[in-house]
Design an enzyme around this catalytic site. Structure first.
Site, PDB file in Angstrom:
ATOM      1  N   HIS A   1     -35.655  20.731  39.882  1.00 45.32           N
ATOM      2  CA  HIS A   1     -36.445  21.424  38.789  1.00 45.32           C
ATOM      3  C   HIS A   1     -36.839  22.373  38.769  1.00 45.32           C
ATOM      4  O   HIS A   1     -37.775  22.707  38.816  1.00 45.32           O
ATOM      5  CB  HIS A   1     -36.714  19.509  38.144  1.00 45.32           C
ATOM      6  CG  HIS A   1     -37.515  19.764  37.424  1.00 45.32           C
ATOM      7  ND1 HIS A   1     -36.847  20.218  35.997  1.00 45.32           N
ATOM      8  CD2 HIS A   1     -38.940  19.752  37.050  1.00 45.32           C
ATOM      9  CE1 HIS A   1     -37.821  20.015  34.542  1.00 45.32           C
ATOM     10  NE2 HIS A   1     -39.050  19.604  35.465  1.00 45.32           N
TER      11      HIS A   1
ATOM     12  N   ARG B   1     -47.673  29.484  42.973  1.00 44.93           N
ATOM     13  CA  ARG B   1     -47.329  27.530  42.572  1.00 44.93           C
ATOM     14  C   ARG B   1     -46.900  26.920  44.273  1.00 44.93           C
ATOM     15  O   ARG B   1     -47.726  25.566  44.384  1.00 44.93           O
ATOM     16  CB  ARG B   1     -46.142  28.110  42.970  1.00 44.93           C
ATOM     17  CG  ARG B   1     -44.978  26.662  42.697  1.00 44.93           C
ATOM     18  CD  ARG B   1     -43.680  26.879  42.931  1.00 44.93           C
ATOM     19  NE  ARG B   1     -42.922  25.957  42.384  1.00 44.93           N
ATOM     20  CZ  ARG B   1     -42.315  25.680  43.739  1.00 44.93           C
ATOM     21  NH1 ARG B   1     -41.734  26.208  44.713  1.00 44.93           N
ATOM     22  NH2 ARG B   1     -41.137  24.291  43.464  1.00 44.93           N
TER      23      ARG B   1
ATOM     24  N   ASP C   1     -33.370  18.694  32.167  1.00 42.69           N
ATOM     25  CA  ASP C   1     -32.656  20.152  32.097  1.00 42.69           C
ATOM     26  C   ASP C   1     -31.463  19.763  31.376  1.00 42.69           C
ATOM     27  O   ASP C   1     -30.909  20.179  31.007  1.00 42.69           O
ATOM     28  CB  ASP C   1     -32.829  20.247  33.559  1.00 42.69           C
ATOM     29  CG  ASP C   1     -33.929  20.929  33.957  1.00 42.69           C
ATOM     30  OD1 ASP C   1     -34.215  22.194  33.348  1.00 42.69           O
ATOM     31  OD2 ASP C   1     -34.625  20.568  34.371  1.00 42.69           O
TER      32      ASP C   1
ATOM     33  N   ARG D   1     -31.147  19.562  27.891  1.00 47.37           N
ATOM     34  CA  ARG D   1     -30.918  20.855  27.298  1.00 47.37           C
ATOM     35  C   ARG D   1     -30.012  21.615  27.025  1.00 47.37           C
ATOM     36  O   ARG D   1     -29.691  22.283  26.090  1.00 47.37           O
ATOM     37  CB  ARG D   1     -32.131  21.709  27.763  1.00 47.37           C
ATOM     38  CG  ARG D   1     -33.861  21.641  27.935  1.00 47.37           C
ATOM     39  CD  ARG D   1     -34.845  21.917  28.379  1.00 47.37           C
ATOM     40  NE  ARG D   1     -36.353  21.855  28.193  1.00 47.37           N
ATOM     41  CZ  ARG D   1     -37.191  21.870  29.269  1.00 47.37           C
ATOM     42  NH1 ARG D   1     -36.292  21.872  30.265  1.00 47.37           N
ATOM     43  NH2 ARG D   1     -38.507  21.917  29.281  1.00 47.37           N
TER      44      ARG D   1
ATOM     45  N   ASN E   1     -45.839  18.424  39.346  1.00 44.07           N
ATOM     46  CA  ASN E   1     -45.418  19.523  39.832  1.00 44.07           C
ATOM     47  C   ASN E   1     -45.663  20.259  40.989  1.00 44.07           C
ATOM     48  O   ASN E   1     -46.906  20.405  41.054  1.00 44.07           O
ATOM     49  CB  ASN E   1     -45.328  21.339  38.706  1.00 44.07           C
ATOM     50  CG  ASN E   1     -44.781  20.855  37.451  1.00 44.07           C
ATOM     51  OD1 ASN E   1     -43.178  19.814  37.454  1.00 44.07           O
ATOM     52  ND2 ASN E   1     -45.054  20.494  36.067  1.00 44.07           N
TER      53      ASN E   1
END
Length: 356
Positions: free
Chosen positions: A217, A130, A190, A193, A162
């Site tokens: 996030h 990442r 989010d 969802r 991202n």
């Protein structure tokens, strides 16, 4: 090479911007009589930076929902951006006749009202972590954001590459942008969802469920169970120990479906794009409506929630045509506040590792 040149020429011949139509001369011009003194009003202009899976999905929903008649797709891979722009242009009769153009050097983005940044590095080959992806994405942003900010000094920037929270922090710094006009869609998806999964379990429409997911996030996002209402009834008043380890009804089992939904989709597809595209178009729609709708989006929240450092987190914000006008400070339980601070620490650590 010849096909690429043909695509560019064809798009240019059909192209236009506001009052100026770029096309070949025609004898039909003789019946088009311009009126002296007429000055056209510039249309709402959006630039999407990046023509990959996410950028194309964002562009598709912006056009399908008639949120702009003037769309620029900006990518250093100009041939790809041109092909996507031409593909949309072929269907212009079904989309309300928008003007869709490609851009490789940034010049056509001038005077954009909204700039949506989707461009970034993806994990592949040697770039697996990442952090590696984050650093490569920052380099991409450093090469494009300053020019975009200069050409569109009043634009609102929406960052969805991202890791979205950290990249929003980076874009704010790189472009010297005020936090009210540079934010990420963050936990807006989010939150959607969260509401959907609660509604599904209770067998009620999603629109009857209210509540938020805040923070990063990502994996440290915080479902705010204390804010959840169903049909106006606070769920925590009905369910004892809601969302905690003591909860006999195991509502916390829904959390995996919220925090790891993107991971599950990516395992099969290799990426996520449709939900992100819809989320972004929804935020843009809120801006166009200019009603001040509250969305869970992310910007620098220094000074709120007991946070002393600049850190980008998603919390409920009032979204207007000019960006975020207010940040709402949710009343949180002690555990929810602790989890939010943990989320902030995770993002602060990532922000501090950025290489400027």
């Amino acid at each position: 090479m010849m096909a690429s040149l043909w695509v560019r020429r064809l798009l240019t011949s059909c192209d236009g911007i506001g009052n100026k139509l770029v096309r070949a001369a025609s004898s039909f011009d003789s019946v088009m009589k311009p009126l002296e003194g007429f000055k056209p009003t510039p249309s709402f202009k959006i630039t999407v930076v990046g023509s990959g899976q996410v950028g194309t999905a964002v562009a598709a929903f912006l056009l399908a929902r008639n949120l702009t008649k003037n769309l620029v797709i900006h990518d250093v891979k100009y041939d790809l951006a041109t092909s996507e722009a031409l593909d949309f242009s072929h269907a212009s009769a079904f989309l309300g006749n928008p003007i869709v153009r490609a851009c490789g050097d940034g010049n056509r983005t001038k005077n954009s009202d909204v700039i949506i940044i989707t461009a970034g590095a993806r994990p592949s080959g040697k770039t697996r972590s990442r952090l590696d992806v984050m650093h490569k994405t920052v380099e991409i942003l450093k090469s494009v954001v300053p020019k975009l900010a200069k050409l569109s000094p009043k634009a609102v920037f929406i960052v969805i590459c991202n890791p979205a929270d950290v990249m929003t922090f980076a874009v704010q710094r790189i472009g010297n942008l005020e936090k009210h006009r540079c934010f990420t869609t963050g936990c807006h998806l989010d939150t959607a969802r969260f509401r959907y999964l609660i509604a599904k379990r209770l067998k009620v429409p999603t629109s009857d469920v209210k509540g938020y997911v805040i923070g990063e996030h990502g994996s440290t996002a915080v479902p705010v169970w204390s804010s959840v209402t169903v049909g106006g009834i606070r769920l925590s008043d009905i369910v004892k120990d809601l969302g905690t380890a003591k909860d006999a009804e195991k509502w916390s089992d829904l959390v995996d479906g919220i925090l790891n939904a993107g991971v599950h989709v990516s395992k099969a597809k290799g990426y996520t794009n449709w939900a992100v595209g819809l989320t972004t178009s929804d935020v843009v729609a809120c801006m166009l409506q200019n009603t001040g709708k509250v969305c869970c989006v992310g910007t620098d929240v220094k000074g709120l929630y007991c946070l002393k450092d600049s850190v980008v987190l998603s919390v409920p914000c009032r979204v207007t045509a000019n960006g975020i006008s207010h940040i709402m400070e949710l009343p949180l339980t002690e555990d929810e506040h602790k989890n939010l601070l943990k989320s902030a620490d995770t993002l602060l650590s990532a922000q501090c590792s950025l290489k400027w």
